[in-house]
Design an enzyme around this catalytic site. Structure first.
Site, PDB file in Angstrom:
ATOM      1  N   ASP A 143       0.867  -1.180   0.000  1.00 14.90           N
ATOM      2  CA  ASP A 143       0.000   0.000   0.000  1.00 14.90           C
ATOM      3  C   ASP A 143       0.906   1.233   0.000  1.00 14.90           C
ATOM      4  OD1 ASP A 143      -1.776  -2.105   0.538  1.00 14.90           O
ATOM      5  OD2 ASP A 143      -3.042  -0.864   1.838  1.00 14.90           O
ATOM      6  N   LYS A 185      -6.967   3.381  -3.200  1.00 15.47           N
ATOM      7  CA  LYS A 185      -7.290   3.404  -1.776  1.00 15.47           C
ATOM      8  C   LYS A 185      -7.498   4.845  -1.339  1.00 15.47           C
ATOM      9  CE  LYS A 185      -5.151   2.174   2.696  1.00 15.47           C
ATOM     10  NZ  LYS A 185      -4.026   1.445   3.332  1.00 15.47           N
ATOM     11  N   LYS A 193     -10.328   0.392  -2.327  1.00 19.28           N
ATOM     12  CA  LYS A 193     -10.211   0.157  -0.887  1.00 19.28           C
ATOM     13  C   LYS A 193     -10.645   1.394  -0.137  1.00 19.28           C
ATOM     14  CE  LYS A 193      -6.855  -1.100   2.741  1.00 19.28           C
ATOM     15  NZ  LYS A 193      -5.518  -1.654   3.018  1.00 19.28           N
TER      16      LYS A 193
END
Length: 268
Positions: free
Chosen positions: A113, A176, A208
């Site tokens: 991430d 995300k 996400k």
């Protein structure tokens, strides 16, 4: 995106059925702990929680330092190990970020991430952010790369859309919303923009929601957005995640597998 992430989609629940929403959301959860005081015991406990009485979550998300411990504790469970790089500000030199990725992968991380240089999107052309992400994509290889846009700091829809476009072009596997470290995390408005970017990417790109998703109502809202924008069969572990800590307890309580109410977490 690696073959191991290509899991079957979750079935769509009735929007009014809390238990069905909880059952759908739990296997989409990246159970997260990114507190400054986390240690090896914290990570072991998180891995234990990830193997819940109602079934496993999709992944745990932890600091790079603890990847090897999480990988060892989750071996054979099917639960993936995610970690964060360029976190939380998105402003580290590219060489440092690439080093962080290499170390995390060597320790067994399945998912990276990475915080994009969102300041360059706000104050500049976005060219540096794009180049940095392209280098991260190459460094990640077959590992899943989730790009954290920090939508709460981007704030304006035009900037969120710009950042999403840069991330998709650079090869993101997921878009995300947030680090969970700024005042504004995931919002339905930002989620809509990112989901539309996923839908229109021309290749598989997941979404996400992280930062502030703590209860069944929040889970329901984001799943409903995904269903409306990307289709009712789209949201599964390979395409949709919740980045959260306290959400797990709310899901388990709804399913009759734990105490009522979420725990406090790390901004997630």
């Amino acid at each position: 995106m690696t073959d191991s992430t290509r899991l079957p989609p979750a079935a769509g629940p009735s929007p009014d059925d809390d238990a069905a929403v909880a059952a759908r959301a739990l296997p989409l959860l990246d159970l997260t702990s990114l507190n400054d005081g986390d240690d090896a015991d914290t990570v072991v406990r998180l891995c234990d929680r990830a193997q819940s009485a109602a079934g496993p979550v999709a992944a745990v998300c932890i600091w790079p330092l603890w990847v090897a411990i999480a990988k060892s504790n989750l071996r054979g469970t099917g639960i993936r190990v995610a970690t964060v790089v360029n976190f939380p500000g998105g402003s580290f030199p590219r060489e440092r970020v690439l080093y962080e990725i290499g170390e995390a992968l060597a320790d067994g991380a399945d998912e990276i991430d990475v915080v994009m240089n969102y300041a360059d999107v706000i104050n500049g052309s976005g060219a540096r952010a794009a180049a940095d992400l392209a280098a991260c994509r190459e460094a990640c290889g077959d590992a899943t790369m989730k790009v954290i846009l920090e939508t709460g700091s981007l704030a304006k829809p035009v900037l969120i859309a710009k950042a999403a476009g840069i991330a998709v072009e650079a090869g993101a596997d997921f878009l995300k919303t947030s680090t969970g470290k700024v005042p504004v995390g995931a919002t339905p408005g930002a989620a809509r923009i990112l989901l539309e970017a996923c839908r229109d990417a021309g290749r598989p790109v997941g979404f996400k929601a992280s930062g502030g998703v703590r209860d069944i109502a929040g889970a329901r809202e984001y799943l409903a957005l995904a269903d409306a924008i990307c289709g009712p069969d789209w949201a599964g572990p390979a395409t949709f995640r919740f980045g959260a800590s306290g959400l797990l307890d709310a899901l388990l309580a709804t399913l009759g597998k734990g105490p009522a109410g979420p725990r406090s977490g790390s901004g997630y």
